[in-house]
Design a protein around this motif. Structure first.
Motif: not given
Length: 436
Positions: A204-208, A225-229, A246-249, A329-336
């Protein structure tokens, strides 16, 4: 029309979450199986039935340290009475005296036979002598070497493990979709299995995405905005059993964004993005991925009856048609969004069953309200009740979902028709097992 009516009318235009998840998961298949050595199989899920090629134990053996003997020779041990061999014990419990004709260890391999009036000193795991049907524990004897006095007679078969007693040859040890645990690895090895067919852990690759994002280590400022996601979602993917990178931003540059994602298809079974799922002027990801370019894949963005985070994206990227999940993009919504969509996708690719978190019914400790027409997932703390059942304490939700998730061990699920759940009512809760 009232504000409540407006909200309900808008919610009625959203796709129900269950319908959306069904449409996504039906498009996916588990990854092709791999034949792996046992040392590499742990943490994967089985792709086929695993049958025991040999019985376990593979031969009759001593289960304990002691003396292997014939039960008929021991039947009178410990009884009160007279016996020509036991004159010194007359009137008291009678031991049985046997000649010790040999010692056997776990590495012994020559077949031997026990005859009437004899026994073998044996170690746990050693082959059982032919004719022996009991092993007397050492502490029930005088621990003699050439001859031994047995003070008590154990039951017939005590201290003995028979061939195939635990696992029979041909027995199904585990079925497809089963998570391979350390104990399962031991079971496979003990029955003679060196390789198993498993589904590989998804890569799995993750990109913000977003021009406003900056990396961790500094506070947010206006326009930043700090990239928490990407950090959080990478950790969540690992927790779900994936090999996550994690690829990053990535900035909101259309060609750069498309190129980066297509490059990742060479090493990814799934790509997760965060940010840019809306229809605002800065939501470049949606504009780029929803464009239908032949051979480059397409992502469909759907307004789902979900709170928090209503818009989710799913489709494929690149000529390899690698699945991509797009989260808010909102961290809480991203985790849900990860919990309700990305995690089931990872589980399906891994061949795991079931793909969804385990849920329980729980007694609600506090009255909560919920937006009508949306299925809300609210952070919560679940506890077991004395006498059985569970209680659930709601934690911070809405705009504070992220802080609520940090201390949650469950997600309180409030259905689309629920606007108020009263204290004392029974509700559904997804259990967040942080170990897997």
């Amino acid at each position: 029309m009232t504000a409540t009516a407006d909200a309900e009318a808008a919610a009625n235009e959203l796709m129900p979450l269950a319908e959306y998840l069904g449409s996504v998961l039906r498009r996916l298949r588990a990854l092709p199986p791999l034949d792996l050595d046992l040392t590499q199989a742990h943490g994967n899920t089985l792709a086929a039935d695993v049958l025991a090629p040999h019985p376990y134990p593979a031969f009759d053996q001593a289960a304990i340290d002691g003396y292997a003997a014939r039960w008929e020779d021991l039947a009178s041990a410990g009884r009160v009475g007279s016996h020509p061999s036991f004159g010194k014990h007359e009137g008291g419990p009678r031991p049985v005296r046997l000649n010790v004709v040999g010692d056997l260890g776990a590495a012994s391999w020559r077949p031997v036979r026990v005859t009437p009036g004899t026994c073998f000193s044996v170690a746990a795991g050693s082959p059982l002598p032919i004719g022996a049907d009991v092993v007397v524990p050492v502490h029930w004897t005088d621990q003699g070497m050439a001859a031994v006095e047995i003070l008590h007679a154990p039951k017939r078969g005590s201290g003995v493990r028979r061939t195939g007693e635990e696992l029979a040859a041909g027995q199904v040890l585990a079925g497809p979709g089963t998570y391979v645990t350390p104990a399962m690895v031991a079971t496979f090895a003990a029955s003679g299995i060196g390789h198993v067919l498993v589904r590989p852990s998804p890569r799995v690759v993750v990109v913000a995405t977003g021009d406003e994002l900056v990396d961790v280590g500094r506070p947010s400022q206006p326009g930043q905005v700090v990239d928490a996601n990407s950090h959080a979602l990478t950790a969540a993917a690992v927790e779900a059993g994936a090999l996550a990178y994690r690829i990053g931003i990535c900035d909101d540059d259309p060609e750069g964004l498309r190129g980066l994602l297509e490059d990742q298809t060479l090493r990814a079974d799934l790509i997760i993005t965060t940010g840019g799922t809306g229809t605002g002027p800065g939501d470049m990801l949606r504009r780029v991925l929803s464009r239908r370019d032949p051979g480059r894949g397409v992502v469909e963005f759907t307004d789902v009856a979900l709170c928090p985070g209503a818009t989710l994206g799913f489709g494929t990227v690149g000529g390899e048609e690698v699945p991509v999940v797009c989260l808010p993009g909102e961290p809480g919504a991203a985790l849900i969004g990860f919990e309700v969509l990305a995690r089931p996708v990872i589980q399906l690719l891994a061949g795991a069953e079931p793909v969804f978190r385990h849920s329980v019914k729980a007694h609600l400790l506090e009255t909560v309200s919920s937006p009508g027409g949306l299925r809300e997932f609210r952070p919560a703390h679940v506890a077991e009740r004395r006498g059985g059942g569970h209680t659930v304490q709601p934690l911070a939700g809405g705009p504070y979902t992220l802080s609520g998730l940090a201390e949650a061990n469950g997600l309180l699920v409030l259905g689309e028709r629920v606007t108020t759940a009263a204290a004392g009512s029974t509700v559904d809760v997804l259990l967040l097992d942080r170990r897997r």
